[in-house]
Scaffold this motif. Structure first.
Motif, mmCIF file in Angstrom:
data_model
loop_
_atom_site.group_PDB
_atom_site.id
_atom_site.type_symbol
_atom_site.label_atom_id
_atom_site.label_comp_id
_atom_site.label_asym_id
_atom_site.label_seq_id
_atom_site.Cartn_x
_atom_site.Cartn_y
_atom_site.Cartn_z
ATOM 1 N N GLU A 155 -12.383 -1.842 7.715
ATOM 2 C CA GLU A 155 -12.197 -2.320 9.091
ATOM 3 C C GLU A 155 -11.282 -3.551 9.110
ATOM 4 O O GLU A 155 -10.397 -3.672 9.955
ATOM 5 C CB GLU A 155 -13.561 -2.671 9.689
ATOM 6 N N ALA A 156 -11.483 -4.450 8.153
ATOM 7 C CA ALA A 156 -10.681 -5.675 8.088
ATOM 8 C C ALA A 156 -9.299 -5.428 7.481
ATOM 9 O O ALA A 156 -8.320 -6.068 7.866
ATOM 10 C CB ALA A 156 -11.412 -6.743 7.275
ATOM 11 N N LEU A 157 -9.231 -4.522 6.519
ATOM 12 C CA LEU A 157 -7.976 -4.233 5.807
ATOM 13 C C LEU A 157 -7.744 -2.720 5.807
ATOM 14 O O LEU A 157 -8.009 -2.047 4.804
ATOM 15 C CB LEU A 157 -8.053 -4.749 4.366
ATOM 16 N N PRO A 158 -7.251 -2.164 6.902
ATOM 17 C CA PRO A 158 -7.166 -0.704 7.024
ATOM 18 C C PRO A 158 -6.201 -0.031 6.055
ATOM 19 O O PRO A 158 -6.229 1.191 5.935
ATOM 20 C CB PRO A 158 -6.726 -0.488 8.478
ATOM 21 N N ASN A 159 -5.391 -0.784 5.332
ATOM 22 C CA ASN A 159 -4.475 -0.194 4.351
ATOM 23 C C ASN A 159 -4.891 -0.499 2.917
ATOM 24 O O ASN A 159 -4.082 -0.384 2.002
ATOM 25 C CB ASN A 159 -3.050 -0.712 4.588
ATOM 26 N N ASP A 160 -6.130 -0.868 2.702
ATOM 27 C CA ASP A 160 -6.610 -1.264 1.376
ATOM 28 C C ASP A 160 -6.964 -0.031 0.546
ATOM 29 O O ASP A 160 -8.030 0.558 0.695
ATOM 30 C CB ASP A 160 -7.824 -2.187 1.515
ATOM 31 N N ARG A 161 -6.044 0.348 -0.335
ATOM 32 C CA ARG A 161 -6.248 1.570 -1.123
ATOM 33 C C ARG A 161 -7.473 1.487 -2.023
ATOM 34 O O ARG A 161 -8.145 2.489 -2.234
ATOM 35 C CB ARG A 161 -5.013 1.885 -1.952
ATOM 36 N N ASN A 162 -7.765 0.295 -2.547
ATOM 37 C CA ASN A 162 -8.917 0.169 -3.434
ATOM 38 C C ASN A 162 -10.230 0.386 -2.690
ATOM 39 O O ASN A 162 -11.172 0.952 -3.238
ATOM 40 C CB ASN A 162 -8.916 -1.193 -4.125
ATOM 41 N N ALA A 163 -10.287 -0.053 -1.441
ATOM 42 C CA ALA A 163 -11.497 0.174 -0.644
ATOM 43 C C ALA A 163 -11.669 1.665 -0.374
ATOM 44 O O ALA A 163 -12.788 2.197 -0.468
ATOM 45 C CB ALA A 163 -11.440 -0.615 0.651
ATOM 46 N N ASP A 183 -10.784 10.146 1.957
ATOM 47 C CA ASP A 183 -10.546 8.793 1.449
ATOM 48 C C ASP A 183 -9.621 8.785 0.239
ATOM 49 O O ASP A 183 -8.816 7.861 0.081
ATOM 50 C CB ASP A 183 -11.866 8.089 1.131
ATOM 51 N N PHE A 184 -9.707 9.813 -0.608
ATOM 52 C CA PHE A 184 -8.750 9.900 -1.717
ATOM 53 C C PHE A 184 -7.331 10.036 -1.161
ATOM 54 O O PHE A 184 -6.394 9.405 -1.660
ATOM 55 C CB PHE A 184 -9.069 11.075 -2.649
ATOM 56 N N ASP A 185 -7.176 10.855 -0.113
ATOM 57 C CA ASP A 185 -5.859 11.007 0.515
ATOM 58 C C ASP A 185 -5.353 9.662 1.042
ATOM 59 O O ASP A 185 -4.175 9.320 0.876
ATOM 60 C CB ASP A 185 -5.923 12.004 1.668
ATOM 61 N N LYS A 186 -6.226 8.894 1.685
ATOM 62 C CA LYS A 186 -5.825 7.595 2.238
ATOM 63 C C LYS A 186 -5.482 6.608 1.106
ATOM 64 O O LYS A 186 -4.555 5.827 1.238
ATOM 65 C CB LYS A 186 -6.918 7.040 3.141
ATOM 66 N N ALA A 187 -6.253 6.677 0.031
ATOM 67 C CA ALA A 187 -5.961 5.802 -1.111
ATOM 68 C C ALA A 187 -4.576 6.093 -1.661
ATOM 69 O O ALA A 187 -3.820 5.162 -1.983
ATOM 70 C CB ALA A 187 -7.022 5.975 -2.193
ATOM 71 N N ILE A 188 -4.224 7.357 -1.729
ATOM 72 C CA ILE A 188 -2.887 7.730 -2.209
ATOM 73 C C ILE A 188 -1.832 7.275 -1.200
ATOM 74 O O ILE A 188 -0.800 6.719 -1.570
ATOM 75 C CB ILE A 188 -2.805 9.262 -2.448
#
Length: 191
Positions: A155-163, A183-188
Protein backbone atom coordinates in the motif's frame (compact mmCIF):
# COMPACT_ATOMS: atom_id res chain seq x y z
CA UNK A 1 4.33 -26.86 -13.80
CA UNK A 2 3.29 -24.15 -11.36
CA UNK A 3 5.80 -25.39 -8.79
CA UNK A 4 8.64 -25.18 -11.30
CA UNK A 5 7.62 -21.63 -12.19
CA UNK A 6 7.53 -20.63 -8.51
CA UNK A 7 10.95 -22.11 -7.88
CA UNK A 8 12.50 -20.43 -10.93
CA UNK A 9 11.04 -17.05 -10.06
CA UNK A 10 12.09 -17.35 -6.42
CA UNK A 11 15.63 -18.39 -7.39
CA UNK A 12 15.89 -15.44 -9.78
CA UNK A 13 14.87 -12.95 -7.16
CA UNK A 14 16.65 -14.46 -4.22
CA UNK A 15 19.98 -14.82 -5.94
CA UNK A 16 20.22 -11.81 -8.20
CA UNK A 17 17.88 -9.29 -6.74
CA UNK A 18 18.14 -9.42 -2.99
CA UNK A 19 17.70 -6.12 -1.21
CA UNK A 20 19.46 -5.00 1.90
CA UNK A 21 17.03 -3.31 4.25
CA UNK A 22 18.94 -0.63 6.04
CA UNK A 23 17.44 1.93 8.31
CA UNK A 24 19.33 5.04 9.16
CA UNK A 25 19.23 7.97 11.51
CA UNK A 26 20.34 10.88 9.28
CA UNK A 27 21.23 11.50 5.66
CA UNK A 28 24.96 11.49 6.36
CA UNK A 29 24.66 8.06 7.90
CA UNK A 30 22.59 6.86 4.93
CA UNK A 31 25.39 7.76 2.54
CA UNK A 32 27.95 5.90 4.64
CA UNK A 33 25.74 2.83 4.91
CA UNK A 34 24.94 2.37 1.24
CA UNK A 35 27.68 -0.17 0.71
CA UNK A 36 28.65 -1.87 3.95
CA UNK A 37 31.02 -4.16 2.04
CA UNK A 38 33.46 -1.30 1.54
CA UNK A 39 33.23 -0.07 5.11
CA UNK A 40 36.25 0.27 7.29
CA UNK A 41 34.56 -0.90 10.49
CA UNK A 42 37.41 0.18 12.71
CA UNK A 43 37.39 3.73 11.33
CA UNK A 44 33.64 4.07 11.64
CA UNK A 45 33.62 2.76 15.20
CA UNK A 46 36.40 5.21 16.08
CA UNK A 47 34.49 8.06 14.41
CA UNK A 48 31.25 7.37 16.30
CA UNK A 49 33.12 6.68 19.54
CA UNK A 50 34.75 10.08 19.23
CA UNK A 51 31.35 11.69 18.66
CA UNK A 52 30.08 9.93 21.79
CA UNK A 53 33.11 11.04 23.76
CA UNK A 54 32.49 14.65 22.67
CA UNK A 55 28.75 14.41 23.43
CA UNK A 56 27.73 11.46 25.64
CA UNK A 57 24.06 12.29 25.03
CA UNK A 58 24.37 11.90 21.26
CA UNK A 59 21.72 9.26 20.55
CA UNK A 60 22.45 9.37 16.82
CA UNK A 61 26.12 8.45 17.35
CA UNK A 62 25.14 5.51 19.56
CA UNK A 63 22.66 4.35 16.92
CA UNK A 64 25.21 4.69 14.13
CA UNK A 65 27.93 2.89 16.06
CA UNK A 66 25.46 0.19 16.99
CA UNK A 67 24.62 -0.25 13.33
CA UNK A 68 28.32 -0.64 12.47
CA UNK A 69 28.68 -3.20 15.26
CA UNK A 70 25.63 -5.04 13.91
CA UNK A 71 27.06 -5.17 10.39
CA UNK A 72 30.42 -6.29 11.76
CA UNK A 73 28.71 -9.09 13.69
CA UNK A 74 29.35 -7.72 17.20
CA UNK A 75 25.78 -8.28 18.29
CA UNK A 76 26.12 -7.66 22.03
CA UNK A 77 27.92 -4.35 21.42
CA UNK A 78 25.23 -3.40 18.90
CA UNK A 79 22.45 -4.16 21.38
CA UNK A 80 24.19 -2.12 24.07
CA UNK A 81 24.52 0.88 21.76
CA UNK A 82 20.94 0.62 20.49
CA UNK A 83 19.69 0.44 24.08
CA UNK A 84 21.69 3.57 24.92
CA UNK A 85 20.30 5.34 21.83
CA UNK A 86 16.77 4.39 22.94
CA UNK A 87 17.45 5.59 26.49
CA UNK A 88 18.56 8.95 25.08
CA UNK A 89 15.81 9.17 22.45
CA UNK A 90 12.83 6.87 23.09
CA UNK A 91 11.17 8.20 19.91
CA UNK A 92 13.83 6.82 17.57
CA UNK A 93 11.96 4.26 15.50
CA UNK A 94 15.15 3.21 13.73
CA UNK A 95 16.90 2.33 17.00
CA UNK A 96 14.03 -0.04 17.82
CA UNK A 97 14.18 -1.46 14.30
CA UNK A 98 17.92 -2.04 14.50
CA UNK A 99 17.87 -3.60 17.96
CA UNK A 100 15.14 -5.85 16.60
CA UNK A 101 17.50 -6.88 13.80
CA UNK A 102 20.23 -7.60 16.35
CA UNK A 103 17.90 -9.83 18.36
CA UNK A 104 16.81 -11.49 15.12
CA UNK A 105 20.46 -12.33 14.34
CA UNK A 106 20.68 -13.89 17.82
CA UNK A 107 17.59 -15.96 16.96
CA UNK A 108 15.72 -14.25 19.81
CA UNK A 109 12.59 -13.71 17.76
CA UNK A 110 10.43 -12.72 20.72
CA UNK A 111 12.64 -9.73 21.52
CA UNK A 112 13.04 -8.99 17.82
CA UNK A 113 9.26 -8.94 17.37
CA UNK A 114 8.80 -6.80 20.48
CA UNK A 115 11.21 -4.20 19.11
CA UNK A 116 9.75 -4.23 15.59
CA UNK A 117 6.36 -3.57 17.19
CA UNK A 118 7.83 -0.69 19.21
CA UNK A 119 9.42 0.73 16.06
CA UNK A 120 6.02 0.72 14.36
CA UNK A 121 4.36 2.21 17.44
CA UNK A 122 6.84 5.10 17.37
CA UNK A 123 6.62 5.56 13.59
CA UNK A 124 3.76 3.79 11.81
CA UNK A 125 5.30 4.77 8.46
CA UNK A 126 8.54 2.83 9.07
CA UNK A 127 8.20 0.37 6.19
CA UNK A 128 11.39 -1.50 7.09
CA UNK A 129 9.89 -2.35 10.49
CA UNK A 130 6.85 -3.86 8.75
CA UNK A 131 9.16 -5.78 6.43
CA UNK A 132 11.17 -7.25 9.31
CA UNK A 133 8.06 -7.99 11.38
CA UNK A 134 6.41 -9.73 8.42
CA UNK A 135 9.47 -11.93 8.11
CA UNK A 136 9.16 -12.93 11.78
CA UNK A 137 5.43 -13.64 11.44
CA UNK A 138 6.15 -15.71 8.35
CA UNK A 139 8.74 -17.79 10.22
CA UNK A 140 6.30 -18.27 13.10
CA UNK A 141 3.66 -19.46 10.61
CA UNK A 142 1.44 -16.51 11.56
CA UNK A 143 0.53 -16.02 7.95
CA UNK A 144 -2.44 -13.68 8.36
CA UNK A 145 -0.28 -11.25 10.36
CA UNK A 146 2.54 -11.50 7.81
CA UNK A 147 0.05 -10.92 5.01
CA UNK A 148 -1.25 -7.82 6.78
CA UNK A 149 2.28 -6.40 6.96
CA UNK A 150 3.05 -7.22 3.32
CA UNK A 151 -0.21 -5.52 2.34
CA UNK A 152 0.83 -2.40 4.32
CA UNK A 153 4.18 -2.33 2.53
CA UNK A 154 2.55 -2.67 -0.88
CA UNK A 155 0.00 0.00 0.00
CA UNK A 156 2.84 2.39 0.88
CA UNK A 157 5.20 1.27 -1.91
CA UNK A 158 3.07 -0.09 -4.77
CA UNK A 159 6.12 -0.80 -6.96
CA UNK A 160 8.10 -2.73 -4.33
CA UNK A 161 9.09 -5.96 -6.06
CA UNK A 162 10.45 -7.51 -2.87
CA UNK A 163 7.13 -7.03 -1.09
CA UNK A 164 5.29 -8.67 -3.99
CA UNK A 165 7.79 -11.51 -4.05
CA UNK A 166 7.51 -12.09 -0.30
CA UNK A 167 3.73 -11.98 -0.45
CA UNK A 168 3.74 -14.36 -3.46
CA UNK A 169 5.82 -16.87 -1.53
CA UNK A 170 3.44 -16.54 1.42
CA UNK A 171 0.41 -17.06 -0.87
CA UNK A 172 2.11 -20.15 -2.29
CA UNK A 173 2.66 -21.42 1.25
CA UNK A 174 -1.03 -21.06 2.09
CA UNK A 175 -1.98 -22.59 -1.27
CA UNK A 176 -3.53 -19.49 -2.82
CA UNK A 177 -1.82 -20.16 -6.12
CA UNK A 178 -3.68 -17.64 -8.29
CA UNK A 179 -2.78 -14.81 -5.91
CA UNK A 180 0.78 -16.10 -5.77
CA UNK A 181 1.08 -16.04 -9.55
CA UNK A 182 -0.37 -12.51 -9.69
CA UNK A 183 2.22 -11.33 -7.17
CA UNK A 184 5.06 -13.13 -8.95
CA UNK A 185 3.97 -11.32 -12.14
CA UNK A 186 4.02 -7.97 -10.31
CA UNK A 187 7.43 -8.73 -8.80
CA UNK A 188 8.77 -9.34 -12.30
CA UNK A 189 7.03 -6.23 -13.63
CA UNK A 190 8.69 -4.01 -11.00
CA UNK A 191 12.16 -5.52 -11.33
Amino acid sequence: MKKILYVLIAIFFLTGCSAVNKSTVKMSAKKERRNCYSWNFKELIEKYSKEIEEDPKNAEAYGNRGYVYLKRGDIEEAIADFNKAIDLNPNDSDAFLNIGKAYDVKKDIDNALKNYNRSIDVDPSNINAYRERASIYDRKNEYSKALGDYNKIIEALPNDRNAYLSRAILYKEIKEYDKALDDFDKAIKYS
